[in-house]
Scaffold this active site. Structure first.
Site, short mmCIF file in Angstrom:
data_model
loop_
_atom_site.label_atom_id
_atom_site.label_comp_id
_atom_site.label_asym_id
_atom_site.label_seq_id
_atom_site.Cartn_x
_atom_site.Cartn_y
_atom_site.Cartn_z
N GLU A 142 22.83 38.72 -6.54
CA GLU A 142 21.75 38.04 -5.81
C GLU A 142 20.61 38.98 -5.43
OE1 GLU A 142 23.34 35.84 -2.49
OE2 GLU A 142 23.85 34.15 -3.76
N GLU A 312 28.39 30.64 -8.09
CA GLU A 312 29.11 30.46 -6.82
C GLU A 312 28.88 29.03 -6.34
OE1 GLU A 312 28.01 33.48 -3.99
OE2 GLU A 312 28.17 35.09 -5.46
C1 GAL Z 1 26.37 34.59 -1.66
C2 GAL Z 1 26.86 35.94 -2.14
C3 GAL Z 1 28.35 36.09 -2.00
C4 GAL Z 1 28.81 35.57 -0.67
C5 GAL Z 1 28.40 34.13 -0.55
C6 GAL Z 1 28.86 33.48 0.73
O1 GAL Z 1 25.08 34.69 -1.19
O2 GAL Z 1 26.50 36.18 -3.47
O3 GAL Z 1 28.70 37.44 -2.14
O4 GAL Z 1 28.25 36.33 0.34
O5 GAL Z 1 27.01 34.06 -0.57
O6 GAL Z 1 28.46 32.15 0.80
#
Ligand code: GAL
Length: 646
Positions: A142, A312
């Site tokens: 990110e 994610e």
């Molecule tokens: C994203 C990140 C992850 C984790 C996740 C939590 O922004 O890439 O590492 O922190 O959020 O929701």
């Protein structure tokens, strides 16, 4: 259509890994992302690598038949590295160093940090680049998260000066482009130029936009350095980066062009809670997320790279929004299937198991802290089954294109000229209106091929590059330019022929005055004998063209020249919907008016319907009677998904 999960073997005892791997495979997961924050475990002391544990983790996952996405660990440089070279840290706009103790503590312009990154990425790629289980790499994690694109460090200042020198050649050119004769801001050399912070009042917007362009280029070149190493040492593997939602601080088209798969991190409930959407929306969709937010990003990132996916996917409550509700039962499945309906190549849940310690201990996973299944576990299983019914379908180009430009967003941001005005908001609102008409939309860059589209929307792009103008001129689509289109030059000046600038080649109209309107003020517009409204922004135009709709005081609002329409104000949703529906029908595009909670999307020969509302909805009027359902049926429960053959 691949299913994945984010896993942190370093968080769990070794004895647990095999059971985790088996359970993932049984669930239908094929891909596992690992490694992206583990630098301090890969290299516990400067130059002393400890790969043994990672070799074993990879072997264990591989033995269960899983494929690996390896993350390069450059988002989390270890303490020893920071202590040895504090100049690698970013500096915020107030001059405060952004220190160790969380993540993303680095400045993209630090040459010494870049050298360290090349070293660790090379070491990792040499060791695992040709491992049979490794099928993909994720660069860093990110870019820009926690506001980390902009840094005002000494390295950034030096690099910015070099960047300006390369862009302008001579400082006189820079002075002219920025209009530095104003307020005696002229520079005698590039070495006099600082980043645009710490000024008494607003800095020159041309300076601000160029700083953003520079920062964006730093992200792109940082990424390109890793890509070069990975392509060389890990041939045949895909490369991805996980982008974010509602994030525009760097040019994702540029980074996306260097990788194979643009992925993004989709947290519908966290995003809704943190968003500026109205309170009634936040309450209605508390456990579902905004019905257009995910789709907007799916379509945006599909336009950034050859392939795309979700790296994610939210599985339950997150830890980082002011309020963190649980998803309505079924939403984890709905979000995942919606991504596939938009053409995703991969959907991967974050994370496998909730972690009992540190910053994200309140963030749900597919498993609970005690390793029992969390509610999302069964939904992940359901998705794996659903894919059997839809897996052979591939996405087709949409009939409607919305042109999106990161550079345009920076221009809007540098001087919005009114509260709440911004290109992302205008683009999103236009997108949401189009979706209520049941349309599929491609969100594309200004340099995209526009050949086959039936309708092309310019949602206020302030600058129209030559290549875009050439594509527009050769297109037979209905072109709709919203207010503020073509209102600035590339160096942030008012065009000498006034707005809409270059668009005047195809539209005989000049914007002679603009005004921004405070929230709640509505300027009435007459259309087909009915009164509708414009808000936030109104323009006066000079034209000999006929108006298809006028303000109540008789001034033109919707002006059309052949297939090119211009809207001289920001229409409220209903008015915009009316205009876009009219033009879509004139372009021969089929419309389906949707229920307020339902969204449609075509994938190959299937049409999907998603119910974001808290109540059941009948699909009558949205799906013909007697169709062949491959998922669900004509009555859509809350969080329900249906798909039928078209
Ligand atoms: C994203 C990140 C992850 C984790 C996740 C939590 O922004 O890439 O590492 O922190 O959020 O929701």
């Amino acid at each position: 259509m691949r299913l994945g999960v984010c896993y942190y073997p370093e968080h769990w005892p070794r004895e647990r890994w095999a059971a985790d791997a088996r359970q993932m495979a049984e669930l239908g997961i094929s891909h596992v992302r690992i490694g992206e924050f583990a630098w301090a475990r890969f290299e516990p002391e400067p130059g002393r690598y400890d790969w043994g544990w990672f070799d074993d983790a990879i072997a264990t996952l591989h033995a269960a038949g899983l494929k690996l996405i390896l993350g390069t660990p450059t988002a989390t440089p270890p303490k020893w590295l920071v202590d040895r070279d504090p100049s690698m840290l970013a500096v915020d706009a107030d001059g405060q160093v952004r220190g160790f103790g969380s993540r993303r503590h680095y400045c993209f312009s630090s040459a010494s940090y870049r050298a360290e990154c090349r070293r660790i990425v090379t070491a990792m790629a040499e060791r695992y680049g040709e491992h049979p289980a490794v099928v993909m790499w994720q660069t860093d994690n990110e870019y820009g998260c926690h506001d980390t694109v902009e840094s005002y460090s000494g390295s950034a200042r030096e690099a910015f000066r070099d960047w300006l020198a390369a862009r302008y050649g001579g400082v006189a050119t820079l002075n002219a482009a920025w209009g530095n004769v104003f307020w005696s801001m002229a520079y005698r050399s590039f070495d006099e130029v600082d980043p645009p912070v710490g000024t008494v009042t607003e800095p020159n917007p041309s300076h601000v936009v160029d700083y953003q362009r520079f920062c964006s280029d730093q992200v792109a070149s940082f990424n390109a350095e890793q890509v070069e190493i990975l392509r060389r040492l890990s041939p045949g593997r895909e490369i991805t980066h996980n982008f974010m939602g509602a994030f525009t601080a760097f040019d994702h088209h540029k980074v996306g062009g260097d990788i194979d798969l643009a992925t993004w991190d989709s947290y519908p409930l966290g995003f809704l809670d943190m968003s500026p959407f109205p309170e009634d929306m936040k309450q209605r969709y508390l456990r579902q997320g905004h019905p257009d937010f995910q789709a907007f990003h799916h379509d945006l990132y599909r336009g950034c790279s050859a392939k795309w996916g979700v790296m994610e996917q939210q599985p339950g409550p997150v830890n980082w929004a002011p309020n963190n509700p649980a998803p309505l039962d079924g939403m984890v499945r709905l979000w995942s299937l919606e991504a596939f309906a938009h053409g995703a190549d991969l959907v991967s849940w974050f994370r496998w198991r909730q972690c009992p310690y540190a910053q994200e201990q309140m963030h749900a996973g597919l498993l609970r802290v005690d390793a029992e299944p969390a509610p999302a576990f069964a939904e992940a299983r359901a998705v794996a089954r659903d894919l059997e019914a839809i897996k052979n379908e591939v996405t087709k180009p949409a009939r409607v294109a919305l042109i999106w430009s990161y550079d345009g967003q920076w221009i809007h941001h540098a001087q919005p000229q009114g509260a709440g005005l911004d290109l992302l908001r205008q683009s999103f609102e236009t997108y949401a209106v189009l979706r209520r008409l049941g349309l599929d939309i491609d969100i594309v860059s200004p340099s995209a091929e526009l050949g086959d589209y039936g309708m092309i929307i310019l949602p206020g792009l302030p600058h129209l590059p030559d290549a875009l103008m050439a594509s527009l001129k050769s297109s037979s689509a209905q072109i709709v330019a919203l207010c503020r289109t073509g209102s600035k030059t590339q160096s942030f000046q008012i065009p000498s022929n006034l707005a809409p600038g270059a668009l005047q080649d195809v539209l005989d109209l000049k914007v002679t005055r603009v005004e921004s309107l405070r929230e709640g003020i509505v300027e009435p517009v007459e259309m087909h004998g009915e009164q509708r409204g414009v808000e936030r922004w109104r323009e006066a135009v000079e034209t000999t063209l006929p108006a298809r709709a006028r303000y109540a005081d008789g001034e033109p609002f919707w002006i059309q020249d052949g297939t090119v329409s211009y809207l001289a104000g920001w229409p409220q949703t209903e008015l915009l919907g009316h205009i876009l529906a009219t033009l879509a029908l004139e372009a021969g595009i089929e419309l389906v008016l949707t229920h307020e909670d339902v969204r449609l999307r075509n994938l190959g020969n299937l049409r999907f319907a998603f119910n974001y509302g808290p109540e059941a909805v009948s699909l009558s009027g949205m799906a013909p009677d007697g169709v062949d359902y491959v998922l669900g049926g004509p009555d859509l429960a809350p969080a329900g998904v249906a798909a039928w053959r078209i």
